[in-house]
Design an enzyme around this catalytic site. Sequence first.
Site, PDB file in Angstrom:
ATOM      1  N   ARG A  84      18.456  16.164  -3.518  1.00  0.00           N
ATOM      2  CA  ARG A  84      17.645  16.878  -2.528  1.00  0.00           C
ATOM      3  C   ARG A  84      18.529  17.220  -1.333  1.00  0.00           C
ATOM      4  NH1 ARG A  84      14.005  14.805   2.214  1.00  0.00           N
ATOM      5  NH2 ARG A  84      12.834  16.702   2.613  1.00  0.00           N
ATOM      6  N   HIS A 129      14.818  21.966   7.298  1.00  0.00           N
ATOM      7  CA  HIS A 129      14.984  20.568   7.739  1.00  0.00           C
ATOM      8  C   HIS A 129      15.559  20.596   9.158  1.00  0.00           C
ATOM      9  CE1 HIS A 129      15.550  16.224   6.132  1.00  0.00           C
ATOM     10  NE2 HIS A 129      15.754  16.175   7.433  1.00  0.00           N
ATOM     11  N   GLU A 174       8.968  17.056   7.360  1.00  0.00           N
ATOM     12  CA  GLU A 174       8.407  16.282   8.471  1.00  0.00           C
ATOM     13  C   GLU A 174       7.960  17.118   9.672  1.00  0.00           C
ATOM     14  OE1 GLU A 174      11.034  13.089   9.495  1.00  0.00           O
ATOM     15  OE2 GLU A 174      10.659  12.033   7.642  1.00  0.00           O
ATOM     16  N   ASN A 312       7.908  10.955   2.780  1.00  0.00           N
ATOM     17  CA  ASN A 312       9.014  10.159   3.311  1.00  0.00           C
ATOM     18  C   ASN A 312       8.416   8.887   3.875  1.00  0.00           C
ATOM     19  OD1 ASN A 312      10.521  12.432   2.762  1.00  0.00           O
ATOM     20  ND2 ASN A 312      10.929  12.960   4.896  1.00  0.00           N
ATOM     21  N   TYR A 314       9.491   4.981   5.639  1.00  0.00           N
ATOM     22  CA  TYR A 314      10.506   4.034   6.094  1.00  0.00           C
ATOM     23  C   TYR A 314       9.917   2.746   6.634  1.00  0.00           C
ATOM     24  CZ  TYR A 314      13.907   7.843   5.855  1.00  0.00           C
ATOM     25  OH  TYR A 314      14.717   8.860   5.410  1.00  0.00           O
ATOM     26  N   GLU A 384      11.897  10.595   0.562  1.00  0.00           N
ATOM     27  CA  GLU A 384      12.894   9.830   1.328  1.00  0.00           C
ATOM     28  C   GLU A 384      12.457   8.388   1.443  1.00  0.00           C
ATOM     29  OE1 GLU A 384      13.892  11.226   5.284  1.00  0.00           O
ATOM     30  OE2 GLU A 384      14.086  13.301   4.597  1.00  0.00           O
TER      31      GLU A 384
HETATM   32  C1  PNW Z   1      13.785  11.297   8.593  1.00  0.00           C
HETATM   33  N1  PNW Z   1       9.728   7.373  11.638  1.00  0.00           N
HETATM   34  O1  PNW Z   1      13.377  11.191   9.929  1.00  0.00           O
HETATM   35  C2  PNW Z   1      14.499  12.609   8.407  1.00  0.00           C
HETATM   36  O2  PNW Z   1      13.888  13.402   7.420  1.00  0.00           O
HETATM   37  C3  PNW Z   1      15.970  12.471   8.129  1.00  0.00           C
HETATM   38  O3  PNW Z   1      16.631  13.653   8.441  1.00  0.00           O
HETATM   39  C4  PNW Z   1      16.525  11.279   8.863  1.00  0.00           C
HETATM   40  O4  PNW Z   1      17.914  11.167   8.789  1.00  0.00           O
HETATM   41  C5  PNW Z   1      15.878  10.058   8.270  1.00  0.00           C
HETATM   42  O5  PNW Z   1      14.477  10.144   8.240  1.00  0.00           O
HETATM   43  C6  PNW Z   1      16.283   8.762   8.959  1.00  0.00           C
HETATM   44  O6  PNW Z   1      15.916   8.802  10.302  1.00  0.00           O
HETATM   45  C7  PNW Z   1      12.492  10.196  10.314  1.00  0.00           C
HETATM   46  O7  PNW Z   1       9.415   7.352  12.813  1.00  0.00           O
HETATM   47  C8  PNW Z   1      12.196  10.089  11.637  1.00  0.00           C
HETATM   48  O8  PNW Z   1       9.239   6.532  10.839  1.00  0.00           O
HETATM   49  C9  PNW Z   1      11.281   9.162  12.075  1.00  0.00           C
HETATM   50  C10 PNW Z   1      10.642   8.318  11.179  1.00  0.00           C
HETATM   51  C11 PNW Z   1      10.944   8.402   9.850  1.00  0.00           C
HETATM   52  C12 PNW Z   1      11.870   9.348   9.417  1.00  0.00           C
END
Ligand code: PNW
Length: 489
Positions: A84, A129, A174, A312, A314, A384
Site C-alpha cells: 500500500r 495521503h 484518514e 487504520n 493504533y 494500517e
Molecule cells: C497514521 N491516532 O496517522 C497515518 O496514516 C500515517 O501516515 C502515520 O505515519 C501513521 O498513522 C503513524 O502515525 C495517525 O491518533 C495519526 O490514533 C493519529 C492516530 C493514528 C494514526
Amino acid sequence: VLCVCQCQELDFPPGFQFGVGSSSYQVEGGWNVSDKAESIWDRYILENPDGIRNRSTGKMACNSYRLWQRDIDMVAEMGLDFYRFSISWPRILPTGFSNRISEDGKNYYNNLINGLLEKGIQPVVTIYHWDLPQRLQNLGGWTNPLIADWFVDYARVLFTLYGDRVKTWHTINEPWIICDFGYVFLPPAISDYAVGRLLCNKHVLLAHAKAWRLYDTEFRPKYNGQIAIVNQLTWIEPAGQGDEDIAELAFQDTIGRYTYPIFSKEGGWPQRIQKIIAKKSKEEGYDFSRLPDFTQEEVELIRGTYDFFGMNHYTSRIVRKRRNDETIHTYILQGSRELEIVFETRPEWKNTSSVWFKEFPQGFRRILQWVKRSFGDIKIYVTENGYASDSSSLEDYNRISYLRSYLEQMLLAIKEDGINVLGYTVWTLMDNFEWIDGYHSKFGLYYVNFECPNRTRTPRLSAKYYASVAKSHSLNIPDQDKYIVDKSC
Ligand code: PNW
C-alpha cells in the site's frame, strides 16, 4: 490471550492477505525534482521549520523517488501479498489540475506498479495521503466545495493511467486527521476549529463519494477493482460508570462524522452530533449550523459509496466529561472541545514513542466489533497497524510483541466474533518521515540509515517475524522462539 500452541486456531482464513504500507510524502523525497509542484507539507516545513521535531524535513526522506526498486525488493523479501503506497498529487499534476500530467511523475508510479506486479505483489494505491498541492490550498483547499471536482479530475487521471493494473484503490487516508487537525495545527495548519474543520469534513466526503461513483460507473466495468475510503479508528471506552453514553457520543464525533454518511443505512451525519452542533451554533449566534447540512441529493450521493471498510488502528482511550474549568487540549486524542469530553489512557497501557500512542491490544478486537455493530457485516481491510519506537535497534522485540498481540486480537475478532476481516497491513515498510514527529518515532519493519546519503535499508527482526507469519498464514509459526523474549506463556 491466545497462547503459543500447535492448533489451527492460530491459522488465518484461506485467502487472507498480508501487506505493508507507506505514503508518498513520508518516503519519496524528491520534493522539487523535475516539474513536481509544492505540497502543503513542503510549504509548511519551509515556513515553520520549528513545527517539526528536530527541524527535520521530508525533502529527501527515504529517497524512494530514486530507491523504489529496493522498496519493491523489501516487500518481496517478506513474501507479502500487497504494498500500500500513495500517489503525490503535486507530482502527477504540477498545476494541481488535470490540464497537465507530469511525464516524470507518471513514469515514476508506472515503474513502481510494474515492478511490484513483476514480483507478484499487488499495488494498493491511496489517492490522497495528505500532500495537497499548495496551489489548491491557496484556493481554499478542502474548505472550497469545488475541491470535490478537482479531486475527481485527479482520480480520473489515476484510474486512466493505472486502473488496468491497480485493482484496489483507497480514495482518502484518514479524513479525521485532514480536517479535525489540518484546521488546528497540522498542515495547512489553518486555525479554524469552529467552521473550517467542518466545511472540510463535508467536502472530503463529497470528494470521496464522487470519485467512488466515477470508478463505479466508468472504470469498474472495464477493470473490476475495488475502492473505499480509509478511516482511523481509536477504541474509546467509558472511564467509569455513567460514562457509557458519552463513549458512544465520542465515537460519533471522532469516527461517525467520517463514516455514518457513507456506511450507515440512512446516510447523513450522525444525528446526535448534528443536533448538538446545530444547537451550539445557534447559541453562538450563527445563522447556520457550523456542521454544514447535506441536501437530500448529497446524502444519496455519499451513502453506500464503499466496496469495503478501510480501517487504520493504533490505540485506545477512555472518555469522561470535562470537569469545570478544565481546558481541553487540541492535540491528537486529548478530547473533543465540541462535546466537552476528555480522553485519557489507563496507566497499565504501555507507552510508545508517540505521545498519542499507548498499547492496548484488546481495543483492536473491540473496535472491530463496533464496526460490525454499527454498520453490519461488511468486508474490512485493516489498512494500517504498527508500532512506534524511538530506538533504531534491529532487535525490535517490542514491535514484535505489539504486532503479535494485535494480530491475536484481530484473529479472535475473525474467529470468535465472525468479523469479516480480509487483509492486514503493517504500518510501515521502513522508518520514514513521521510528520511533525520528524524521524524521532520509527514505525519501520526495515531500519533506514538517515545519516547515509543512499538511505540504506536493513530488515529488523520484526520484518522476519512478519514474513514468517505471512508465509505460515498463521500466528503459530515454526520459528517462534527467535522472536519472543518472554517465553513464559
Ligand atoms: C497514521 N491516532 O496517522 C497515518 O496514516 C500515517 O501516515 C502515520 O505515519 C501513521 O498513522 C503513524 O502515525 C495517525 O491518533 C495519526 O490514533 C493519529 C492516530 C493514528 C494514526
